[in-house]
Design an enzyme around this catalytic site. Sequence first.
Site, PDB file in Angstrom:
ATOM      1  N   VAL A  72      61.102 -63.903  25.018  1.00 37.45           N
ATOM      2  CA  VAL A  72      60.701 -62.714  24.259  1.00 37.45           C
ATOM      3  C   VAL A  72      59.660 -63.092  23.207  1.00 37.45           C
ATOM      4  CG1 VAL A  72      61.472 -60.779  22.823  1.00 37.45           C
ATOM      5  CG2 VAL A  72      62.917 -61.582  24.700  1.00 37.45           C
ATOM      6  N   CYS A  73      59.841 -64.238  22.571  1.00 31.13           N
ATOM      7  CA  CYS A  73      58.869 -64.712  21.570  1.00 31.13           C
ATOM      8  C   CYS A  73      57.514 -64.951  22.227  1.00 31.13           C
ATOM      9  CB  CYS A  73      59.361 -65.983  20.881  1.00 31.13           C
ATOM     10  SG  CYS A  73      60.853 -65.716  19.897  1.00 31.13           S
ATOM     11  N   ALA A  74      57.520 -65.501  23.425  1.00 31.19           N
ATOM     12  CA  ALA A  74      56.270 -65.733  24.151  1.00 31.19           C
ATOM     13  C   ALA A  74      55.577 -64.405  24.440  1.00 31.19           C
ATOM     14  CB  ALA A  74      56.549 -66.488  25.449  1.00 31.19           C
TER      15      ALA A  74
END
Length: 152
Positions: A46-48
């Site tokens: 999700v951070c990516a």
Amino acid sequence: MTNPIAIGATAPDFKLKDNRGNEVSLNDYKGKKVLLSWHPLAWTPVCADQMKSLETNYARFEALGTIPLGLSIDAVPSKNAWAKELKIANIKMPSDFWPHGAVAKEYGLFREEEGFSERANVIIDENGKIIWIKIYDIHQLPDVEEVIQQLK
């Protein structure tokens, strides 16, 4: 968790090294809006996607006079390797690694128990005031369109 910084408050200045090892200071962006896009940990899906959405929309942020920054508590070498892996060319990704999470704490976004920040977007206006904050569920991808609407 502490309460996030209030709308209308003066955004705390910071000096952090970005993923390329360059110093980033909030004061450098006076006269522009700044988006602090907090992601909990590099190398997670999700951070990516969150950082890639900033990169994909970089020209739109620029057109709105906004500097998008991707902040996390990850160390500079890790953020640099991750940015290269994600092909991030435009977005600066400051490291709030040491003192550990100090900037996230100043903004009321540090999760003491886990040792990382909330997933959050904070918009700072041209005068250094907080004008919008949204904290997301840790597994939720922030909607970049919502952020862009807030900037218009």
